[in-house]
Write an enzyme that holds these catalytic residues in place. Sequence first.
Site, PDB file in Angstrom:
ATOM      1  N   ASP A 194     -16.371  -4.240  58.938  1.00  0.00           N
ATOM      2  CA  ASP A 194     -15.481  -4.565  60.060  1.00  0.00           C
ATOM      3  C   ASP A 194     -16.248  -4.612  61.394  1.00  0.00           C
ATOM      4  OD1 ASP A 194     -13.567  -4.411  62.126  1.00  0.00           O
ATOM      5  OD2 ASP A 194     -12.741  -2.480  61.472  1.00  0.00           O
ATOM      6  N   HIS A 367     -10.164   0.467  65.337  1.00  0.00           N
ATOM      7  CA  HIS A 367     -11.453  -0.025  64.830  1.00  0.00           C
ATOM      8  C   HIS A 367     -12.597   0.730  65.496  1.00  0.00           C
ATOM      9  CE1 HIS A 367      -9.513  -3.608  63.022  1.00  0.00           C
ATOM     10  NE2 HIS A 367      -8.696  -3.483  64.051  1.00  0.00           N
TER      11      HIS A 367
END
Lengths: 552, 552
Positions: A194, A367
């Site tokens: 990611d 994130h």
Amino acid sequence: MPEALRIIPLGGLGEVGKNMTVYELGDDAIVVDAGLAFPRDEHLGVDLILPDVTYLRDRERPVRAVILTHAHEDHVGSLPYLLREVRVDEVWATRLTLGLVKSKLDEHGLLRAAELREIDPEGGPLQLGAFRAEFVRMAHSVPDAVAVVLETEAGRVLHTGDWKLDHTPVDGLRTDVGRLAEFGNRGIDLLLADSTNAERPGVTGSERLVGEAFRQIIPQRQGRILVASFASNVHRMQQAVDVAVDVGRKVCVVGRSMRKNLNIARNLGYIDMPEDALIRPVELDEYEPGQVLILCTGSQGEPLSALVRIAYNDHPAVHVERGDTVIISARPVPGNELRVHDAINQLAKLGAEVLHQENAPVHVSGHGHAEELRTMISLVRPKAFMPVHGEFRMLAAHARLAEEGGVPPEAIVLAENGSVVELTPQGARIVDDVESGVTFVDGLGVGDVHDVALRDRRHLSEDGVLIVVATLAGSNGRASAGPPELIARGFADSGPLLDEMRDEASRVLDDCLQQNIVEIKLLQEHIHDGLGQLVYDRTGRRPMILPVVVEV
Amino acid sequence: MPEALRIIPLGGLGEVGKNMTVYELGDDAIVVDAGLAFPRDEHLGVDLILPDVTYLRDRERPVRAVILTHAHEDHVGSLPYLLREVRVDEVWATRLTLGLVKSKLDEHGLLRAAELREIDPEGGPLQLGAFRAEFVRMAHSVPDAVAVVLETEAGRVLHTGDWKLDHTPVDGLRTDVGRLAEFGNRGIDLLLADSTNAERPGVTGSERLVGEAFRQIIPQRQGRILVASFASNVHRMQQAVDVAVDVGRKVCVVGRSMRKNLNIARNLGYIDMPEDALIRPVELDEYEPGQVLILCTGSQGEPLSALVRIAYNDHPAVHVERGDTVIISARPVPGNELRVHDAINQLAKLGAEVLHQENAPVHVSGHGHAEELRTMISLVRPKAFMPVHGEFRMLAAHARLAEEGGVPPEAIVLAENGSVVELTPQGARIVDDVESGVTFVDGLGVGDVHDVALRDRRHLSEDGVLIVVATLAGSNGRASAGPPELIARGFADSGPLLDEMRDEASRVLDDCLQQNIVEIKLLQEHIHDGLGQLVYDRTGRRPMILPVVVEV
């Protein structure tokens, strides 16, 4: 020599949204995630954007399994469309993800389109055809997120899904760094990770910080309190509920998707709240403003969402007035900033104090930032690295982090949607590319809006449309024209200009007929060009001009 | 009893952009600032947005003076349009502002539309009809910004313009806090103050911090360096030039507006650089990448700007490759985020490292944050307070700061564009409102696009347009219809659906004729409704349907 593992991202590279990655070995295929994206302004009239799954549709054998890493729309939203187009044996997901996805498939009448199976992150490996799949618990802004490890004879791949390194998550379920290290020790041949926050330095805050902010803000307030966040943000809801219960406020959930998700999460044990804490929207009138906390959708300023309707005084059950507090516990997705600003302004006009990420610590990202991504690279020590989940600049920044973390530059794969990445014992490299792209959902249609329609819409949206209808009476091989009719829409027309255009259209027609040009297409082209020039000279604009010549 | 001073904001309240405030006492009027705004996405096809100056146009006597606080577009951009519509005796501005405005008026052929006069911030007061005007130097992101003090028999008003409390400005010209305090001691009856950053806590950074970042970044780089910023940001250009000269790079300026502004600023002595440091774009090829620094426009991702053309490899003189560094020294104006992101992604794809406000300290705001606004209120100690220059939420946050700073709540005026605020010895209050709003500039036309055209454009942009042309032949009092012709644009049509719609249009027409409905408008309405329903049932969309019935 073993067969190569083929890794084909069909979405999520060069963009934030519609994540989907195909893993193929021989005849077996596994798909990790099936997300959707929301349209940008240039996608005029488009409702949703899906990955183009032509490549999967053209396969001879069904997809062995779709594995969903977590329940966000950009990872699960295109599953119903995928299941309509592509044969899939099994869909695997953790308990909460599966619960939320089931309800979505039910709405589409697709509960039986594939076998739905539950991942136990603590359970043993699954054998899925040529793949042995294992899972690692990851902390994210929705509970029950996992990373996937796929072991094949061609090598071992770790696919992180969305994650952050939250050491104090709300549910106590941390990113399992021990297990990540264990896989690092076993040896990971390729890491797909990611990249969303690769450009942001440092570390992201723990989800718990938002709870602490709630605990500071909420007890001090007298009026109504509204908390808007993503409908899937179960942790955020839990933290708001906890404070509400402590200060004796009733909780009311407004917005269909949030009510649905809260119910599913409660039934599955992911949200813990006393039964009597919850009231229905119709009951709000029975309580003083200071006795309620309202959880609602609309944190992105979506036009028909609860928060936006409340802000414009258009909600049947909730209204906001001086003394109320609205907490927008989310960050606007790029492109939604103005809509969120509009909602904040409307709420401020009603007298509410609006707290949002720019003036209060009411949101953290799900994130990991650069230091967390470095930690992942250090734990896993992959032989090869492929940044995923991000715009190109994020992928490039993540590639720099990997290089600084010791991955050799030649082992870093900067792929695009549609790239075919081959993993062999010699390493990972791009060997080919396949058809990929976007499928638009517009109204009831999937995939029937194409670029030409969007281009037309854009043209129409800029300068409007001018329709010219001329009738042509043919007799004795000669034609004569009646006076043309003009219709302008979205075009800043004035009476005199319309008259001038009508005269010009007449003149062009007569000229053509004089020269014996009677072919309809040619006549239309002459009218188009003549009027286009006139309009441009007079106004500097180029409306779409549609001449219709009718022969009678 | 003295006459009341009337203060009428025509722009800048409830928005960021198109600032304009009218001050009236008896027959005399002064206008402070004449700005424009840039269109939002819903302003389809609109190029610029101006304040509606109907109120000024309807005045009997000319405006005594337009005073410009500084040279940004949202404060000076509508001046040419104002001078075309409204008689103005004099335009007053400081030296650099006047230099930049003159060049703009020259392009519009309006150099003689009003007398252009220079403000000396250190000079004595000006008598402008019933107004005595004095000025205070303010630090901002363009040099030569001033606040305006207007003294009348009805009271003394301080209008801050845009400002920050920069103690180390690049040109050494600080916000003159001593003079502000002096006015505070003399007594200010009403303060109108910039609210842009009222929601942001603390203080904004000094412009000098950006120079320090340049000094850290630039010497380490080998390849080309591009610095993109607003064309008016003279301090930013100076700081980049200083570092370039120190490290021996030549400076090249790309982008028409930036070249123009740099020339004017150099000629007037606002930018200091050696003559031989500057090269022209055509000379770039003669230098190694490591020998040049390119200043360019496009920091907002504007479609035809230098930076965007460079990013898409479409610039005649500049190209970017691996090893180059691009510094975007600006913050995206809300609504421009996606365009700026696109440019960053394209530049990253070309191999450049892109530094922007999210990953490097290469930008500071020109507007003071909350603590600076509090300082202003403490220095001036106004009797009444009116927040200006901001969206409603910013005005509301600024009002809270004023209340905390000791201004009584009843003396705080939350006005809107068009409000008439009256200042008398009894205080300030809203007494009336006048026509205000927006004027769209679209192509060559000013003010001829209206809401209905924008609504049509929006409709067209969402679902496209469907045109139905039917011919009607009347004979013996009865009519019969020919087969209708259909044209679809921006509408995701399929052949079968078009056929079905044609049949439906025929059917509706025949039905009507059977019932002796021959009136054209009625026929068109029936066709419109019948096809609309059919299309919606089949596709879930509502294209604009334009039936044309032609009688022959």
